[in-house]
Motif scaffolding. Structure first.
Motif, PDB file in Angstrom:
ATOM      1  N   LYS A 194       0.976  -1.233  -0.425  1.00 26.25           N
ATOM      2  CA  LYS A 194      -0.306  -0.346   0.321  1.00 26.25           C
ATOM      3  C   LYS A 194       0.848   1.435  -0.053  1.00 26.25           C
ATOM      4  CE  LYS A 194      -3.051  -2.531   2.587  1.00 26.25           C
ATOM      5  NZ  LYS A 194      -4.295  -2.167   4.415  1.00 26.25           N
ATOM      6  N   GLY A 195       0.950   2.150  -0.909  1.00 25.20           N
ATOM      7  CA  GLY A 195       1.501   3.484  -0.610  1.00 25.20           C
ATOM      8  C   GLY A 195       0.550   4.964  -1.623  1.00 25.20           C
ATOM      9  N   ILE A 207       4.139   7.376  -3.737  1.00 33.35           N
ATOM     10  CA  ILE A 207       3.955   6.175  -3.102  1.00 33.35           C
ATOM     11  C   ILE A 207       4.394   5.381  -4.060  1.00 33.35           C
ATOM     12  CG2 ILE A 207       4.525   4.382  -1.369  1.00 33.35           C
ATOM     13  CD1 ILE A 207       4.505   6.757   0.574  1.00 33.35           C
ATOM     14  N   ASP A 208       5.218   5.214  -4.850  1.00 32.52           N
ATOM     15  CA  ASP A 208       5.001   3.709  -6.289  1.00 32.52           C
ATOM     16  C   ASP A 208       4.981   2.050  -5.772  1.00 32.52           C
ATOM     17  OD1 ASP A 208       4.893   2.620  -9.046  1.00 32.52           O
ATOM     18  OD2 ASP A 208       5.258   4.600  -9.843  1.00 32.52           O
ATOM     19  N   ALA A 251       0.542   3.612  -8.638  1.00 34.83           N
ATOM     20  CA  ALA A 251      -0.349   3.275  -8.327  1.00 34.83           C
ATOM     21  C   ALA A 251      -0.037   2.866  -6.589  1.00 34.83           C
ATOM     22  CB  ALA A 251       0.692   0.814  -8.627  1.00 34.83           C
ATOM     23  N   ASP A 252      -1.359   3.317  -6.245  1.00 38.66           N
ATOM     24  CA  ASP A 252      -1.031   2.911  -4.758  1.00 38.66           C
ATOM     25  C   ASP A 252      -1.648   1.607  -3.863  1.00 38.66           C
ATOM     26  OD1 ASP A 252      -3.729   3.052  -5.326  1.00 38.66           O
ATOM     27  OD2 ASP A 252      -5.148   4.708  -3.867  1.00 38.66           O
ATOM     28  N   ALA A 288       6.032   3.020   2.004  1.00 38.17           N
ATOM     29  CA  ALA A 288       4.918   1.443   1.589  1.00 38.17           C
ATOM     30  C   ALA A 288       4.628   0.697   2.812  1.00 38.17           C
ATOM     31  CB  ALA A 288       5.454   1.189   0.677  1.00 38.17           C
ATOM     32  N   GLN A 289       3.685   0.867   2.793  1.00 32.59           N
ATOM     33  CA  GLN A 289       3.356   0.140   4.132  1.00 32.59           C
ATOM     34  C   GLN A 289       3.648  -1.208   3.103  1.00 32.59           C
ATOM     35  OE1 GLN A 289      -1.154   1.143   5.082  1.00 32.59           O
ATOM     36  NE2 GLN A 289      -0.150   2.794   6.640  1.00 32.59           N
ATOM     37  N   ILE A 290       2.865  -2.580   4.230  1.00 30.45           N
ATOM     38  CA  ILE A 290       3.688  -4.143   3.099  1.00 30.45           C
ATOM     39  C   ILE A 290       2.287  -4.719   4.352  1.00 30.45           C
ATOM     40  CG2 ILE A 290       5.366  -5.881   3.256  1.00 30.45           C
ATOM     41  CD1 ILE A 290       5.544  -3.750   1.067  1.00 30.45           C
TER      42      ILE A 290
END
Length: 395
Positions: A194-195, A207-208, A251-252, A288-290
């Motif tokens: 998630k970006g 955040i790509d 892309a988010d 980014a969230q992972i």
């Protein structure tokens, strides 16, 4: 105890072909093997063999109890077919559209039934007990594990387990055996990234997640190349990536799906955690969230050396040393017989099933896959010999 005389007397070489063709023509998918199980039970009733049905829903466990004390040996045959449209043009091709025995499980059931028939005729000479596992859902959810949880290895407690798989890479009349590591463990990876969305012309404002995913895909391969010994084997494959909606937007959200294959439990856990650490670290560095999730599937299949030696020696006696292939390398495919092999000393081996009369040599899971039916009676002869050897082992 002349098995060949029994085969001839009862025309079991013809019977096994009839059984195989019936099962091939009426394939059923994993967890839906109801008619296959009913057919198996009818044959067992016909031969007066004790059994329990409904094990792991559609599985069947048959047992033959010897008149003398000894070990308990189990033999397994998987029952399920695949969602494949058959293209063999056989007279007995599947009548169930879009379902096919493209992995040879029809022959595995046939071999197991005729093995049970012969063992039943030898009952008075047996030391110990023999169980026959007609197993569902090898291709999907791991029916072997479910059967074990429902007690197939108990009452009486199993000492050894045998299994085989037809192998089109080998000609009929040959057998392939491997000591130790044979098939891989399988883990499935689901990775959500998630970006932040932005215009493609202003990437600094977003955040790509596609770039994050690209870095993860490339870096994860270093786990295999630099953290797993060159003398060991492992694979990490991302087979699916979904991200973005239009060409000119950052892309988010991107999703990756993949697999990890390893050959032992220690490597399995190490590789899995290293991949997780890389994904989370790259996500953190790039903002980014992972979300990293692993679904554990089949365990590694590791043959027991003593049981493999029994199979090797018996195969050499039956078909000659030159026709027994000692396989040098393990396969990174997976097989749920691994659960039996984790539970008790076991051997899983390959039975050559190809003849030029079948046409071109094609692999398992191919819509034109078929077998040379002559291979099945060799599978029976070898399994009967293996059972007898293991019944008497250490007694």
């Amino acid at each position: 105890m002349d098995v060949d005389k029994i085969i001839k007397k009862y025309e079991l070489d013809k019977e096994i072909i009839k059984i195989r063709r019936h099962i091939h023509q009426n394939p059923e998918l994993s967890e839906m093997e109801n008619k296959t199980a009913e057919y198996i039970c009818r044959k067992l009733d016909e031969w007066g063999i004790e059994y329990i049905e409904g094990v792991a829903v559609t599985g069947v466990v048959a047992i033959i109890r010897g008149n003398q004390p000894g070990n308990t040996v189990a033999v397994r045959g998987d029952m399920d077919a695949l969602p494949i449209y058959e293209e063999t043009n056989l007279d007995f091709a599947s009548i169930n559209k879009g379902i096919m025995h493209a992995c040879g499980h029809d022959s595995h059931v046939s071999i197991l039934l005729i093995t049970a028939r012969i063992i039943s005729l030898l009952k008075d000479e047996l030391k110990g007990n023999v169980k026959f596992f007609f197993q569902p859902a090898e291709e999907t959810i791991g029916g072997a594990e479910r059967m074990i949880k429902e007690g197939c290895m108990e009452n009486p407690k199993v000492d050894y387990v045998l299994g085989l798989h037809v192998e089109p890479a080998y000609d009929t009349g040959t057998v392939g055996i491997r000591y130790g590591k044979m098939y891989a463990a399988s883990d499935m990876i689901d990775l959500n990234i998630k970006g932040k969305s932005a215009h493609g012309a202003h990437p600094n404002e977003g955040i790509d997640t596609i770039v994050v995913a690209a870095n993860i895909i490339n870096t994860v391969q270093t786990v295999i190349s630099r953290n797993v010994s060159p003398l060991n084997s492992a694979v990490c494959t991302f087979g699916m990536i979904k991200g973005g909606t239009v060409r000119n937007q950052i892309a988010d959200y991107t999703r990756l799906e993949g697999i990890i294959r390893t050959l032992d439990q220690e490597t399995r856990l190490t590789v899995r955690e290293q991949i997780r650490a890389i994904c989370e670290s790259i996500g953190k560095v790039m903002g980014a969230q992972i979300e990293f999730n692993v679904t554990e599937s089949y365990s590694p299949l590791i043959n027991n050396d003593e049981v493999a030696r029994v199979v090797e020696n018996n195969a050499k006696l039956l078909i000659g040393e030159k026709n027994v292939v000692l396989e040098e390398y393990p396969d990174l495919s997976c097989e749920d017989f691994s659960y039996f092999a984790m539970n008790k000393p076991a051997c899983y081996f390959h039975l050559g099933c190809y003849s030029p009369q079948n046409g071109p040599r094609v692999d398992l899971h191919h819509p034109q896959f078929t077998i040379d039916e002559k291979c099945m009676i060799l599978g029976v002869r070898l399994q009967v010999k293996n059972v007898i050897s293991l019944l008497n082992k250490g007694v």
